[in-house]
Design an enzyme around this catalytic site. Sequence first.
Site, PDB file in Angstrom:
ATOM      1  N   ASP A 248       0.878  -1.158   0.000  1.00 36.52           N
ATOM      2  CA  ASP A 248       0.000   0.000   0.000  1.00 36.52           C
ATOM      3  C   ASP A 248       0.925   1.221   0.000  1.00 36.52           C
ATOM      4  O   ASP A 248       2.124   1.117   0.293  1.00 36.52           O
ATOM      5  CB  ASP A 248      -0.955   0.006   1.198  1.00 36.52           C
ATOM      6  CG  ASP A 248      -2.146   0.942   0.946  1.00 36.52           C
ATOM      7  OD1 ASP A 248      -2.059   1.788   0.026  1.00 36.52           O
ATOM      8  OD2 ASP A 248      -3.160   0.841   1.660  1.00 36.52           O
TER       9      ASP A 248
HETATM   10  C1  BGC Z   1      -4.913   3.425  -0.061  1.00 31.73           C
HETATM   11  C2  BGC Z   1      -5.035   2.439  -1.209  1.00 31.73           C
HETATM   12  C3  BGC Z   1      -4.802   3.158  -2.504  1.00 31.73           C
HETATM   13  C4  BGC Z   1      -3.450   3.818  -2.465  1.00 31.73           C
HETATM   14  C5  BGC Z   1      -3.072   4.543  -3.735  1.00 31.73           C
HETATM   15  C6  BGC Z   1      -3.664   4.247  -0.124  1.00 31.73           C
HETATM   16  O1  BGC Z   1      -3.722   5.278   0.791  1.00 31.73           O
HETATM   17  O2  BGC Z   1      -4.983   2.731   1.153  1.00 31.73           O
HETATM   18  O3  BGC Z   1      -6.296   1.837  -1.206  1.00 31.73           O
HETATM   19  O4  BGC Z   1      -4.916   2.265  -3.578  1.00 31.73           O
HETATM   20  O5  BGC Z   1      -3.440   4.760  -1.406  1.00 31.73           O
HETATM   21  O6  BGC Z   1      -3.782   5.712  -3.883  1.00 31.73           O
END
Ligand code: BGC
Length: 754
Positions: free
Chosen positions: A227
Amino acid sequence: MAAHDLTLTDKAALTSGLGQMTTKAIEHAGIPSITMSDGPHGLRLQRPDREPGQLDLSPAAPATCYPPAVALGSSWDIELAHRVGAALAVEAAAHGIGVLLGPGINIKRSPLCGRNFEYFSEDPTHSAEFGGALVRGLQEHGTGATLKHYAANNQETDRMRVSADIDERPLREIYLRAFERVIRRARPWAVMCAYNGVNGVTLSENTRLLTDILRTEWGFDGLVMSDWGAVRDRVAALRAGLDLEMPPTGGRTDREVVAAVTAGELDEAVLDQAVERLVHFAHLAARPAGDGSTAPYDEHHRLAGEVADNCVVLLRNEGPLLPLDPASGSVAVIGELARTPRFQGGGSSQVTPTRVDVPLDHIRELATGARVDFEPGYPLADGPEPDADPVGAADRAVRLAAASDTVVLFLGLAQQDESEGFDRDHIDLPAEQLALLERILAVNSRVAVVLSNGGVVRTAPWHERVPALVEGWLLGQAGGGALARVLFGAVNPSGKLAETIPLRLEDSPSFLTFPGAEGHVRYGEGVFVGYRGYDAARREVAFAFGHGLSYTTFAYRDLTVAPTADDTGFAARVTIANTGDRAGREVVQVYSSAPAGSTVERPIRELRGFASVRLEPGESREVLVEFDRADLAYYSVRTDGWQVEGGTYRIEAAASSRDIRLSADLAVTADDAGAELSVHSTLGEWLAHPVGGPLLLERLARASSDLTSRLAEDPMLQRAAHNVPLEVVADFAGGLIGRDELAVLAERVAQAAG
Ligand code: BGC
């Protein structure tokens, strides 16, 4: 190009991104860059090449915003989810995007989780069906899916550090189960590891979850990415099985990887393996650039509307008040949310819609003869400026309500009330909205409340005084039309709840332990999450998991359950009849209950599958729901594996988890002769064992007919002796059977089990 043909520096660089949403290309090696986009219910089209740290506050480019998972899950229609996946893939391809960052399939452990609108359900079977359908829809149309957030990302509070402390059974049965299913059955190209830790080990460094379980047990052969910002120690993460760090860190962690390999602290083969996965992934997902112009936005908007039609959940309809007659009478539409709809949640999933259907406009459009008047009633931060009217908007709304035949009152949560990044601290509607509801009920009893919210809101106790209650969730960009169609009966509502609406937040099974403190959250309710917990505690709820009404009625008959032809599972068949006077869709749920006397505590019922059937008035049809034999298993901490217990299971065909229409018995044989027995096993365990029980009884009878008859006749002795290890029983009985002999008995049981 194999990994060993690249320099160490190139390899380290490849395993972190280029920009926020891109990976690096190595042109001389023929490795392309790929572009990803957030989802999951629409593309979040930001400038993909933007450098990390370079804040891009410009809104994303327009893309179709489908109903977020909270609503889509309420459709219980995986065919629709499959079509949404396919449409997302078409839009992604038109923009040169090869991978979507979704679906998210975390379990809604608490109603407070700020990201519940992005997740499907409190049940793993339901979540897995939806996750799988989206993955298939996307990937069959050429866009890779990224299953997220693996695993146990069930809260936003302290999400980047908190350790979710979960016992093995709930971990396997609730929190990993949906991931396991989607990975085994739909084979997503990528998995995104969560920010949090599980049992003290942060996910990005969690070898057990990223390698032992994900790859070795489940056979995942795709790419694991972090993530965004989930990596604390890149070298440890590589070792644990993380292939790609997102977003990049300006080269800092790449240099750390090079240094670790050079110093002999990281085996270069580990890096090579990550590189090979990345290269494979890049070849799969590289797409020519696109400006999006080829996407059929009108068609996709219509699909978003069709999906929304199926997501609306009619919770209550006394009278029945709904549907309203579009041809006559007067309708007061009250609530800013009718004019300024909320149709998605905040955070990384926020889409810039191609257009937005406003409920009020669609209500006006559908009202052929009925008079429609509007009053905002309360302001919203993102709505128009409230009128500088001395009468006050709420007063005007009450006056309008008093002067109208029927009131449609839009209530819900404002944009700032729920989002990725924080949890809610209560589930109540805003106080001013509740005050307005009270005033309106005092002047007009014909009130239909329409809710717009991503996380559950409390409806008790007022829902009992409101004849009609429509849960609209967040319905995506075309939701306004769907709500109007449901209100006037152009669409017969058919959604059902994929999460329980409790009477009070305090009733929710995770209440006492959410969101934890000092870096730990203890999942104290174990497997009793959502309806499993409310049922076990026999708690009343406002609206049960699986509940949803229709403008027609359905009858259930002729439930049968039989092994499938290949004998790997069971087929439940039930006939559903539309007994009302309009066409409608019924979502049929199949639950199972474990046999009495189970070794471990089992929930009263657990969802095993579901199907939806559309029926004309008077029509009936047989519905088939299949489930695997393995679905009946619990996770045994003793054998460290799944265990199907033998006995008579109850299989139920239900309209909701608390509206069981039919049930049938299903005889199931145990996986094997049962757990191993030893002299340390209790008398109860011996007696319950299919081989050990008879052997022991026979031996005891030979040793002392007195003891066996007392055991057979004295229930108190039976209960007391139940928990006593056999070796102790034998000693208590004056060395009745020698230890050696007991060991021989245990050996005979082991031999019988093969
Ligand atoms: C989120 C993800 C997301 C990623 C990219 C993170 O903060 O938890 O779900 O895909 O950011 O934007």
